[in-house]
Design an enzyme around this catalytic site. Structure first.
Site, PDB file in Angstrom:
ATOM      1  N   HIS A  27       0.865  -1.192   0.000  1.00  0.00           N
ATOM      2  CA  HIS A  27       0.000   0.000   0.000  1.00  0.00           C
ATOM      3  C   HIS A  27       0.893   1.230   0.000  1.00  0.00           C
ATOM      4  O   HIS A  27       1.767   1.365   0.865  1.00  0.00           O
ATOM      5  CB  HIS A  27      -0.914  -0.013   1.222  1.00  0.00           C
ATOM      6  CG  HIS A  27      -1.865  -1.169   1.221  1.00  0.00           C
ATOM      7  ND1 HIS A  27      -3.140  -1.069   0.720  1.00  0.00           N
ATOM      8  CD2 HIS A  27      -1.715  -2.452   1.623  1.00  0.00           C
ATOM      9  CE1 HIS A  27      -3.743  -2.246   0.828  1.00  0.00           C
ATOM     10  NE2 HIS A  27      -2.894  -3.108   1.372  1.00  0.00           N
ATOM     11  N   HIS A 205      -8.472  -7.895  -1.776  1.00  0.00           N
ATOM     12  CA  HIS A 205      -8.191  -8.371  -0.416  1.00  0.00           C
ATOM     13  C   HIS A 205      -9.338  -9.289   0.012  1.00  0.00           C
ATOM     14  O   HIS A 205     -10.508  -8.884  -0.033  1.00  0.00           O
ATOM     15  CB  HIS A 205      -8.140  -7.206   0.563  1.00  0.00           C
ATOM     16  CG  HIS A 205      -6.859  -6.434   0.562  1.00  0.00           C
ATOM     17  ND1 HIS A 205      -6.373  -5.807  -0.544  1.00  0.00           N
ATOM     18  CD2 HIS A 205      -5.956  -6.202   1.560  1.00  0.00           C
ATOM     19  CE1 HIS A 205      -5.231  -5.202  -0.237  1.00  0.00           C
ATOM     20  NE2 HIS A 205      -4.949  -5.434   1.033  1.00  0.00           N
ATOM     21  N   GLU A 208      -8.282 -12.173   4.843  1.00  0.00           N
ATOM     22  CA  GLU A 208      -7.354 -11.662   5.866  1.00  0.00           C
ATOM     23  C   GLU A 208      -8.106 -11.720   7.202  1.00  0.00           C
ATOM     24  O   GLU A 208      -7.596 -12.262   8.175  1.00  0.00           O
ATOM     25  CB  GLU A 208      -6.935 -10.213   5.520  1.00  0.00           C
ATOM     26  CG  GLU A 208      -5.980  -9.586   6.528  1.00  0.00           C
ATOM     27  CD  GLU A 208      -5.733  -8.082   6.266  1.00  0.00           C
ATOM     28  OE1 GLU A 208      -6.542  -7.453   5.541  1.00  0.00           O
ATOM     29  OE2 GLU A 208      -4.747  -7.543   6.806  1.00  0.00           O
ATOM     30  N   ASP A 286       2.895  -5.481   2.734  1.00  0.00           N
ATOM     31  CA  ASP A 286       1.622  -4.806   3.024  1.00  0.00           C
ATOM     32  C   ASP A 286       1.831  -3.315   3.347  1.00  0.00           C
ATOM     33  O   ASP A 286       1.675  -2.485   2.467  1.00  0.00           O
ATOM     34  CB  ASP A 286       0.903  -5.522   4.170  1.00  0.00           C
ATOM     35  CG  ASP A 286      -0.601  -5.497   4.082  1.00  0.00           C
ATOM     36  OD1 ASP A 286      -1.127  -5.035   3.069  1.00  0.00           O
ATOM     37  OD2 ASP A 286      -1.259  -5.965   5.045  1.00  0.00           O
ATOM     38  N   ASP A 287       2.146  -2.996   4.593  1.00  0.00           N
ATOM     39  CA  ASP A 287       2.346  -1.604   5.036  1.00  0.00           C
ATOM     40  C   ASP A 287       3.590  -1.615   5.939  1.00  0.00           C
ATOM     41  O   ASP A 287       3.466  -1.548   7.168  1.00  0.00           O
ATOM     42  CB  ASP A 287       1.131  -1.131   5.851  1.00  0.00           C
ATOM     43  CG  ASP A 287      -0.175  -1.324   5.101  1.00  0.00           C
ATOM     44  OD1 ASP A 287      -0.530  -0.466   4.285  1.00  0.00           O
ATOM     45  OD2 ASP A 287      -0.828  -2.369   5.324  1.00  0.00           O
TER      46      ASP A 287
END
Ligand code: ADE
Ligand code: ZN
Length: 341
Positions: A27, A205, A208, A286-287
């Site tokens: 992201h 997504h 998750e 991801d982040d």
């Protein structure tokens, strides 16, 4: 057959950590170093002290609070120039961790509020910076426009129209992120159909926070070829088999899942079992600053936990490159960078 008692020694671990890497799930705003966001907040005289811990890292309690902190951090990114500076910071960090090819989720919601003409200005600034970084850092970036699930299907339509207007050799994909507990995958069929018709490749997504059924719905209702996370498919053998048979690629983010508590530890994470079951798995961050991780750390932690050797990581990189949303010439050029020197 490999010796089951094989363990990577320090030297091997170091070599694995330094391998070139392909990352599919990053992201863009979530990759912003906290110091970068703090600096921007100071320049713009915005008080964001509530989202930082005393040690300077991002402060949040759980995934849902993370989404709030993420949006607060993003609120100081106000101009194409801010996003260009972010792009440089993100690519420097990725390149320093050995990433040679990366795909990043970009949200027109944060880049001009969903207005197509504003979005084009933001995208141009990001792309130009990425092309400059490719020349001097040796990292290739492609963009995936991403709708945010908890902003709802109407916003997603606007986002898809932005994506369709800018689809091409750099902006190559469309996806869905955000709060999986809000709405259903099928609420976003219009947006995904619009993106598909514009030639964009699709990911969403799923799995998750919700279970295997969510993963099935992303594949069956939206027709995606990749899934963001997808790891909770492990709860249902039929869904796992469906992923393997249809060669759906999972963008697995093990460090993120453990940090957010989806699994209690890396040892309890199903990535190795999914791979053994024939599912195409890849590894991403991801982040990264939110979860205190890097691609190098992901590779090293997986090597230590699952006793994976360089051959396995080479396979993960190649799976990721095969599934990358880029053209054949780009894939061939990146493939050369994966070959041992
Ligand atoms: N947006 C940023 N990070 C995310 C994640 N891990 N899941 C869903 N949406 C996100
Ligand atoms: Zn994600």
């Amino acid at each position: 057959m490999k010796d089951p008692d094989w363990r990577a020694d320090e030297e091997t671990l170091d070599r694995i950590g330094r391998m070139p890497k392909v990352e599919l799930h990053l992201h863009f705003e979530g990759a912003a170093p906290p110091s970068f966001i703090r600096g921007l907040a100071k320049e713009k005289k915005v008080d964001l002290s509530r989202i930082f811990r005393p040690d300077g890292s991002y402060d949040y309690r759980d995934f849902w609070h993370f989404l709030e902190v993420y949006e607060a951090a993003t609120s100081v990114l106000k101009t194409p120039e801010d996003f260009a500076r972010l792009c440089r910071a993100v690519l420097e960090e990725s390149a320093a961790n050995g990433v040679v090819y990366s795909e990043t989720f970009l949200s027109p919601d944060f880049c001009g509020g969903g207005d197509v003409s504003a979005w084009k200005d933001y995208l141009l600034a990001i792309r130009e910076t990425a092309e400059e970084a490719e020349r001097d850092l040796g990292i290739t970036l492609r963009g995936i426009v991403t709708a945010i699930r908890h902003f709802g299907p109407d916003k997603a339509r606007q986002t898809a129209l932005c994506a369709a207007e800018t689809a091409g050799d750099w902006l190559t994909g469309f996806g869905l992120a955000g709060d999986e507990k809000k709405g259903k995958q099928r609420d976003f069929t219009w947006a995904f159909d619009c993106a598909r018709e514009a030639g964009l490749r699709l990911t969403s997504h799923a799995g998750e926070w919700n279970g295997p059924q969510e993963v099935r719905e992303a594949v069956e209702d939206l027709g995606v070829e990749r899934i963001g996370h997808g790891v909770r498919a492990w709860g249902d053998r039929a869904v796992v088999d469906m992923l393997a048979e249809r060669e759906i690629v999972l963008e697995v983010c093990p460090g993120s899942n453990v940090f957010l508590g989806v699994f209690p530890s890396l040892a309890a994470h199903p990535i190795a079992k999914l791979r053994k079951a024939g599912v195409k798995v890849t590894v991403s961050t991801d982040d990264p600053p939110f979860f205190h991780t890097t691609m190098r750390r992901e590779f090293e932690d997986l090597a230590k936990t699952f006793h994976w050797d360089e051959e396995v990581f080479d396979e993960l990189n190649r799976t990721a490159l095969d599934a990358a949303f880029c053209d054949a010439a780009t894939r061939d050029a990146v493939l050369k960078r994966l070959e041992p020197k």
